[in-house]
Write a protein that holds these residues in place. Sequence first.
Motif, PDB file in Angstrom:
ATOM      1  N   GLN A 184      50.285 -19.962  14.314  1.00  0.00           N
ATOM      2  CA  GLN A 184      51.309 -19.057  14.822  1.00  0.00           C
ATOM      3  C   GLN A 184      52.522 -19.094  13.908  1.00  0.00           C
ATOM      4  OE1 GLN A 184      49.718 -17.150  16.911  1.00  0.00           O
ATOM      5  NE2 GLN A 184      51.073 -17.337  18.655  1.00  0.00           N
ATOM      6  N   TRP A 185      52.800 -20.289  13.441  1.00  0.00           N
ATOM      7  CA  TRP A 185      53.989 -20.497  12.629  1.00  0.00           C
ATOM      8  C   TRP A 185      53.851 -19.794  11.282  1.00  0.00           C
ATOM      9  CZ3 TRP A 185      55.411 -24.743   8.949  1.00  0.00           C
ATOM     10  CH2 TRP A 185      56.801 -24.811   8.783  1.00  0.00           C
ATOM     11  N   PHE A 211      45.986 -27.944  19.596  1.00  0.00           N
ATOM     12  CA  PHE A 211      47.357 -27.453  19.760  1.00  0.00           C
ATOM     13  C   PHE A 211      48.054 -27.361  18.418  1.00  0.00           C
ATOM     14  CE2 PHE A 211      48.013 -29.084  24.375  1.00  0.00           C
ATOM     15  CZ  PHE A 211      47.081 -28.163  24.791  1.00  0.00           C
ATOM     16  N   ILE A 212      47.860 -28.392  17.613  1.00  0.00           N
ATOM     17  CA  ILE A 212      48.541 -28.392  16.312  1.00  0.00           C
ATOM     18  C   ILE A 212      48.006 -27.248  15.453  1.00  0.00           C
ATOM     19  CG2 ILE A 212      48.890 -29.720  14.203  1.00  0.00           C
ATOM     20  CD1 ILE A 212      48.812 -32.231  15.938  1.00  0.00           C
ATOM     21  N   ILE A 249      53.758 -25.669  21.254  1.00  0.00           N
ATOM     22  CA  ILE A 249      52.387 -26.126  21.476  1.00  0.00           C
ATOM     23  C   ILE A 249      52.008 -27.164  20.418  1.00  0.00           C
ATOM     24  CG2 ILE A 249      49.974 -25.381  21.607  1.00  0.00           C
ATOM     25  CD1 ILE A 249      51.514 -24.227  23.870  1.00  0.00           C
ATOM     26  N   ALA A 250      52.373 -26.893  19.164  1.00  0.00           N
ATOM     27  CA  ALA A 250      52.067 -27.852  18.105  1.00  0.00           C
ATOM     28  C   ALA A 250      52.775 -29.169  18.367  1.00  0.00           C
ATOM     29  CB  ALA A 250      52.493 -27.289  16.753  1.00  0.00           C
ATOM     30  N   TYR A 303      46.668 -24.478  16.473  1.00  0.00           N
ATOM     31  CA  TYR A 303      47.191 -23.236  17.040  1.00  0.00           C
ATOM     32  C   TYR A 303      48.639 -23.007  16.606  1.00  0.00           C
ATOM     33  CZ  TYR A 303      48.987 -19.951  20.510  1.00  0.00           C
ATOM     34  OH  TYR A 303      49.588 -18.887  21.112  1.00  0.00           O
ATOM     35  N   GLY A 304      49.453 -24.046  16.793  1.00  0.00           N
ATOM     36  CA  GLY A 304      50.878 -23.923  16.504  1.00  0.00           C
ATOM     37  C   GLY A 304      51.130 -23.598  15.042  1.00  0.00           C
ATOM     38  N   LEU A 305      50.389 -24.281  14.147  1.00  0.00           N
ATOM     39  CA  LEU A 305      50.585 -24.042  12.718  1.00  0.00           C
ATOM     40  C   LEU A 305      50.234 -22.603  12.365  1.00  0.00           C
ATOM     41  CD1 LEU A 305      49.352 -27.277  10.926  1.00  0.00           C
ATOM     42  CD2 LEU A 305      51.670 -26.388  11.156  1.00  0.00           C
ATOM     43  N   ASN A 346      48.813 -13.485  19.215  1.00  0.00           N
ATOM     44  CA  ASN A 346      49.034 -13.828  17.836  1.00  0.00           C
ATOM     45  C   ASN A 346      50.225 -13.063  17.341  1.00  0.00           C
ATOM     46  OD1 ASN A 346      48.916 -13.788  15.038  1.00  0.00           O
ATOM     47  ND2 ASN A 346      47.825 -11.886  15.251  1.00  0.00           N
ATOM     48  N   GLY A 347      50.501 -13.219  16.110  1.00  0.00           N
ATOM     49  CA  GLY A 347      51.503 -12.343  15.580  1.00  0.00           C
ATOM     50  C   GLY A 347      51.562 -12.449  14.103  1.00  0.00           C
ATOM     51  N   SER A 348      52.057 -11.407  13.491  1.00  0.00           N
ATOM     52  CA  SER A 348      52.404 -11.503  12.095  1.00  0.00           C
ATOM     53  C   SER A 348      53.845 -11.963  12.097  1.00  0.00           C
ATOM     54  CB  SER A 348      52.232 -10.136  11.448  1.00  0.00           C
ATOM     55  OG  SER A 348      52.731  -9.172  12.331  1.00  0.00           O
ATOM     56  N   GLY A 380      52.191 -17.224  10.917  1.00  0.00           N
ATOM     57  CA  GLY A 380      52.091 -15.790  11.171  1.00  0.00           C
ATOM     58  C   GLY A 380      50.657 -15.318  11.316  1.00  0.00           C
ATOM     59  N   PHE A 381      49.678 -16.241  11.407  1.00  0.00           N
ATOM     60  CA  PHE A 381      48.294 -15.833  11.654  1.00  0.00           C
ATOM     61  C   PHE A 381      48.034 -15.889  13.153  1.00  0.00           C
ATOM     62  CE2 PHE A 381      47.825 -18.459   7.608  1.00  0.00           C
ATOM     63  CZ  PHE A 381      48.357 -17.436   6.850  1.00  0.00           C
ATOM     64  N   SER A 382      46.751 -15.712  13.514  1.00  0.00           N
ATOM     65  CA  SER A 382      46.430 -15.735  14.942  1.00  0.00           C
ATOM     66  C   SER A 382      46.014 -17.132  15.383  1.00  0.00           C
ATOM     67  CB  SER A 382      45.311 -14.755  15.239  1.00  0.00           C
ATOM     68  OG  SER A 382      44.781 -15.050  16.494  1.00  0.00           O
ATOM     69  N   GLY A 383      46.857 -17.749  16.172  1.00  0.00           N
ATOM     70  CA  GLY A 383      46.531 -19.077  16.690  1.00  0.00           C
ATOM     71  C   GLY A 383      45.322 -19.042  17.600  1.00  0.00           C
ATOM     72  N   GLY A 440      54.506 -21.208  19.788  1.00  0.00           N
ATOM     73  CA  GLY A 440      53.518 -21.829  18.904  1.00  0.00           C
ATOM     74  C   GLY A 440      53.965 -23.199  18.458  1.00  0.00           C
ATOM     75  N   LEU A 441      55.244 -23.256  18.076  1.00  0.00           N
ATOM     76  CA  LEU A 441      55.793 -24.521  17.618  1.00  0.00           C
ATOM     77  C   LEU A 441      55.783 -25.547  18.741  1.00  0.00           C
ATOM     78  CD1 LEU A 441      56.919 -25.391  14.937  1.00  0.00           C
ATOM     79  CD2 LEU A 441      59.206 -25.021  15.819  1.00  0.00           C
TER      80      LEU A 441
END
Lengths: 458, 495
Positions: A266-267, A259-260, B27-28, A262-264, B2-4, A269-272, B24-25
């Motif tokens: 996404q944060w 999860f971490i 989930i983290a 993935y979240g990082l 995903n996203g940019s 801006g890459f693909s989690g 995302g946040l």
Amino acid sequence: MYQDTLQQVIDTIASQETVQETFNQADNLGVSDHTGLVIAILGLLIFAAHLFTEIFSRKRIPDVLLLMAIGLIVGPLLGWVKPESLGSVANVFTTITLVIILFESGTKLNFNTLLNSIKGTMRLTTINFFVTMVVVAVLGVVIEHFDILTSLMLGAILGGTSSAVVIPMVSQLKVSEKGGTILILESAFSDVLCIVFAWAFLKAAQSGSMHIGNVIGSILSSFILSTIIGFAAALLWSYVLDKMRHFKDSILTTPAFVFIVYGLNQWFGFSGAIAALAFGIGMANIDYAYHNSTILKKIFKSQPAQLNDIERQLFSEVVFLLKTFFFVYIGVSIRLDHFWPILIGFIITLVLFALRIPIVRASVHRERGEFPIEDKVFMSGIVPKGLAAAVLATIPAQQGLPGGELIQNIVFAVILFSIILTSILVPVLEHNNAISRFYRRCFGEHKEPSITDLLDQE
Amino acid sequence: MNGSTPIETLHQNLPSGISSSKIGLIIAIIGLLIFAAHLFSAIFSKRRIPDVLFLIIIGLIIGPLTHWVRPESLVLIGSILSAVTLVLILFESGIQLSFSTLKDSFRPSLRLTALNFIISAIAVWLIGWLVLKIDPIISLMLGCVLGGTASAVVIPTVRQLRMSQKSATIMILEAAIGNVFSIVLALALLEAIKSQHVEFGMIFGNIFSSFILATFFGLLGSIFWAMILDKVRNIKYSVLTTPAFVFIIYGVSEWMGYSGAIAALAFGIGMANIDGIYDSLLKKVVKKRPANLNDTERALFSELVLLLKTFFFVFVGISIQLTYWQPIVVGLGITAVLYILRIPVVRFAISKRDQIPDKELMYMSAIDPKGLTAAVLATQAVSYIPDLQTGLFIKNVVFSVILSSIVINSILIPLIAREKGLYRFYDKTLSFHQKMKHAVNKTKAEQEEKRKKRSRARELADEMFYPEVLEDVFKDQDSPGSLNHPESSNTDVAD
């Protein structure tokens, strides 16, 4: 005197409690009255999921379809569960399902198969994505008279396949390891293309200009950086894992770490999603990597830890559980209000499935010799749309794009029909019948089924 | 998915109540929370600061303090999460109880539950009625809502304090039984508030059926499940079917009007003691020996409990309302009274014969948290009480008591563990009765001694006044100049 104070207190509270809150109370009440029943239903659902899996393995009626049917019944048809009442939790839940499913499927892939299938995957993903995008765009212009950028955006939204549907299906099908890997990787990679392109077209439709450089840049960074982060995280985790195991009840720290990661991603801006998949692949192949890499051997003295059987078992259990609720939720959240978008969605779905045959032909034709025809047939039958499409579909309407509402409804219809069609096609294609013969003929099997084939079928 | 860069806008625009937060946040953060839960439980075992407290504080921070998460967006899922957590915690604690400990702790546990419930309910009733001037029946209902303790808090606390098997069982049972008292009595009173009359017969009937039938149902379920467990294990991914079956047991017994919580606990106890049940009851009827839960299954359940517990307490923190200070103060006051009363309650409920170590007695008197049942009952009360304002006030008071009782619980435990001031206070108050007894005994012994001395003196005197002796004395007296002159010697002897 006390009474006065109390009365004051009560008055202040009453005057400040809004009508909305009273409604919430009522809602809350209804829930707590039925909580027992809901809990029992959740329990029954798990048993039902096992029953459906059994049905799938015997009668080849996909469990996915039955679970969605349950969702449809308790949701849109009877109105017992409304997707709004699940609120934001539903988003978190679907994402968790996606992350865990990707991670767990990663832990079952090995490097050799992966290297073997990466070329085929790339071809299939890109051809499928661009052909789908262009054809849907043309349909959009012709049927709905959308402008060209909006139509392209609709095409981009529908260009991928859904990991959450593909992965459980592949694991229950008789496809070769390579064919399965290609399908799994396609579903993960295509999401990136979907999101990046859909956003690019949306921005272009709003501002009137498009930066191809940016689009390519973000695709590359998404792929490469999230893969690297996923692998690095796997390496790190495999060295921490031994220490973590000393803690009580620490098995779930591995998904927590995913999860971490993935979240990082996404944060940043890459693909989690790709990072979660890469993490899983990394964890599964850490031994192989360690023994075949002199650099790793130099840096790390000790052998990295691998996932053990109990951990793997737990993850599969969790995936099973999440998958069950995920598909019921998909059923619950389908909207059946408008007829027109449903019809367009249905047409688009049929076109997508028809297109898939030449797409698969074009992408795997070079691997003809080593590629069993059954795999190609299944590949052309598995084109479900899912989470990424659903999330992207809601954006145009929120951004105030003309026709946004319609786009959303069309996409939701395509998601529904593509999952249903996939679930129907898969069992049909396994048997010898007109449709499967048609598919086989498309992939160059000209001869009629031999007597031995017929005997096998008997 | 995903996203940019646009991913931020993407999630801001999701049709969700999370507002600007990013999935995302989130989930983290969920991932981090699981690590934090392990950290907190390590802190608990080293420093004795309960992890529950930290988790609630996290909930408070992301909920009422910063408004990142709003409880309204969690209404449905929150109530399901709470129930699932309750069911699994009870079941999982059940599978660690053996029949022998159970038999040993049942009586003290019943005494403790009844005494604590009655005293707490009466105290709250009096506070509500006499101090806050709430209608006596509504006030009594409030008392019943606050009479029990919360399994979801008690069980993890007791586990991590590593209390002896017997004390732990007493506390676990108290929480489970107290809940039934709470639910049945509070609901009966709510009905009475609505219909204006009380039916005592029905109340007792309900309590009886809740207990006995739920226990019976849970045990029966466990026997059935143990019989088919071997077959179920042949299915792939079947470990979670056991919790699924517990859910069904819980739901069905709730639906039939019994206590689902007791049924879930009984189911767990049945699964843990299935060998004993088989040997004593079933051997003649069934040939096949039922299956026991294996280590993988147990490990998995305990993982799940940790996970659910973590999110449950964060949720409790999120759903606390800090809008009005008055109910908070009232709740805090009630909690303080309940914790003070808890000391004599524990003292009188647990006798010397139970052989519970002093320190565990202290922990017992410091563990009186309110939880899920109270919250659910308070929410339900709002619709029963004709006056909405009083109803909302009561609900907010109960929520305040839940928070402050869990917080006080979490503060008292490490303080007692350090064995400083508070330890001595609890030690003194808990042994107050004993000291009084000791003092009384001492005075009694002294008086006895005095009495003995007196009687000996009297005997001596009697001997002296023996007729023959007297005769001699009188003879001597007659003679002039004798030694025994009547004025000096006679009075001396008599005294």
